[in-house]
Design an enzyme around this catalytic site. Structure first.
Site, PDB file in Angstrom:
ATOM      1  N   LYS A 114     -40.705   7.548 -13.086  1.00 37.20           N
ATOM      2  CA  LYS A 114     -41.733   8.541 -12.735  1.00 37.20           C
ATOM      3  C   LYS A 114     -42.787   8.632 -13.843  1.00 37.20           C
ATOM      4  O   LYS A 114     -42.556   8.153 -14.963  1.00 37.20           O
ATOM      5  CB  LYS A 114     -41.074   9.907 -12.493  1.00 37.20           C
ATOM      6  CG  LYS A 114     -40.391  10.475 -13.723  1.00 37.20           C
ATOM      7  CD  LYS A 114     -39.507  11.672 -13.371  1.00 37.20           C
ATOM      8  CE  LYS A 114     -38.847  12.222 -14.611  1.00 37.20           C
ATOM      9  NZ  LYS A 114     -37.772  13.192 -14.304  1.00 37.20           N
TER      10      LYS A 114
ATOM     11  N   TYR B 171     -64.692  20.143 -37.107  1.00 34.90           N
ATOM     12  CA  TYR B 171     -64.906  21.521 -36.633  1.00 34.90           C
ATOM     13  C   TYR B 171     -64.139  22.532 -37.472  1.00 34.90           C
ATOM     14  O   TYR B 171     -62.969  22.318 -37.790  1.00 34.90           O
ATOM     15  CB  TYR B 171     -64.426  21.662 -35.175  1.00 34.90           C
ATOM     16  CG  TYR B 171     -65.227  20.855 -34.197  1.00 34.90           C
ATOM     17  CD1 TYR B 171     -66.602  21.048 -34.048  1.00 34.90           C
ATOM     18  CD2 TYR B 171     -64.605  19.909 -33.392  1.00 34.90           C
ATOM     19  CE1 TYR B 171     -67.328  20.313 -33.122  1.00 34.90           C
ATOM     20  CE2 TYR B 171     -65.322  19.168 -32.463  1.00 34.90           C
ATOM     21  CZ  TYR B 171     -66.694  19.380 -32.333  1.00 34.90           C
ATOM     22  OH  TYR B 171     -67.398  18.659 -31.425  1.00 34.90           O
TER      23      TYR B 171
END
Ligand SMILES: *Cc1c(COP(=O)(O)O)cnc(C)c1O
Length: 357
Positions: free
Chosen positions: A38, A251
């Site tokens: 999956k 930042y």
């Protein structure tokens, strides 16, 4: 799908087969193996993983039906179990592609068309999908009534098998054993995931579902001898520049260079799966055999590495996830589990498959 060129994931198929072989010591020779692929094979590439395992396992499992269709379209012929609740728009596709549905609630018997094969899912303690144990008798009756559908298996899922020593595992096991007694013996029955297989002496029934172990990780903090991670993620330096002592990076300007030196800018950020939470966590990358810290805040598409006095040409390879800084290490820094790290690497990043790596 857009293919990125900022980095590459390599997947080692020799180690994949070695990991699979590692599990034989926990299994009777007749126990069948369902390989769980999956989420695009836990981020490794479901088609290629399945192609390598095809001759060595007896079945595959995916979550969404589209993942099963992709495997069929790429030549995988073994049984494929779909975990998800059948979706209205897709129910005809189980039969078209010979995929095994999961029926985990009474209404699903009505939703899937005649001719569909399915496994029943029982919730023995996971608290997710599945019938309650008390419904076993009634569901066995429904299986007989819906004779145009084909029940080929029953399964359940452990909640606490990631490490040894949880009594809930044997409780779930015993409940599942009782449920099984309501159904024909020839039905495939399976409950054990990687942890259930490696850490518990409970019966394997006749099939186990192996996920994370195939990719080389144990499900919790206890290692499984013999497993090796098969995925490596690497990028390159996009630009190298001088940085002055005291100059800030990224930042928030939360990091300042301790001395004059070099800064490497890598073209990988949180959008790619280099989680922003690794900022300021002493997270290192490997360049030319040395480890350097990622400094400042990780941005959407870039992160920065302080190189000190070491200069590297733009284009120099940078290892992001590698032996010594694998998904366990990332997960520890992020307070999560390797599953989330592996499936979080952007699927648009190309996977390079090494058969003999
Ligand atoms: C993901 C999953 C597995 C595989 O679990 P691992 O811990 O990766 O081995 C097995 N069964 C079900 C139902 C799952 O959702």
């Amino acid at each position: 799908m857009i293919r990125k060129s900022n980095s590459t994931v390599t997947v080692n198929h020799r180690l994949l087969l070695k990991n699979l072989a590692t599990f034989s010591r926990f299994l009777d020779p007749e126990t069948r193996i369902m390989a769980v692929v999956k989420s695009d094979g836990y981020g490794h590439g479901a088609v290629e993983i399945a192609q390598t395992l095809d001759a060595k396992v007896q079945a595959f499992a995916v979550n969404a039906i589209q993942e099963g269709i992709e495997l069929r379209e790429n030549g995988i012929a073994k049984p494929i179990l779909v975990f998800e609740v059948p979706q209205q728009k897709m129910v005809s596709q189980y039969r078209v592609h010979n995929l095994t549905a999961t029926i985990s609630s009474r209404e699903h018997f009505e939703w899937v068309p005649n001719g569909t094969s399915y496994h029943l899912n029982f919730d023995t303690g996971m608290g997710r999908l599945g019938f309650l144990p008390s419904q076993a008798e009634e569901i066995a009756q429904m299986v007989r009534e819906y004779s145009e559908l084909f029940c080929t298996g029953i399964y359940s899922h452990f909640a606490t098998a990631h490490e040894p020593g949880f009594p809930l595992v044997s409780e779930q096991h015993d409940i599942f054993r009782k449920i099984q007694s309501h159904f024909p013996e020839e039905l495939t029955a399976h409950i054990a995931n990687t942890g259930g297989t490696a850490f518990y002496d409970t019966s394997r029934f006749n099939m186990v579902r192996l996920g994370i172990g195939l990719y080389g990780y144990a499900p919790g903090d206890i290692t499984i001898e013999g497993l090796a991670p098969i995925l490596r993620w690497h990028s390159f330096i996009a630009q190298t520049k001088r940085i002055k002592a005291g100059a800030s990076v990224s930042y928030g300007a939360e990091w300042q260079a301790p001395a004059d030196g070099y800064l490497g800018i890598l073209p990988v950020g949180y959008e790619d799966g280099l989680k922003r939470g690794l900022s300021g966590r002493q997270f290192g990358v490997h360049i030319g055999g040395n480890t350097y810290k990622v400094v400042g805040t990780i941005t959407m598409n870039y992160c920065m590495v302080y190189l000190g006095q070491d200069y590297y040409e733009p284009g120099t390879e940078v290892e992001l996830l590698y032996k010594g800084n694998d998904a366990y290490e990332w997960a520890r820094k992020l307070d999560t589990i390797p599953y989330e790290i592996l499936t979080g690497i952007d699927k648009q990043i190309p996977r390079e498959h090494l058969q003999y790596g």
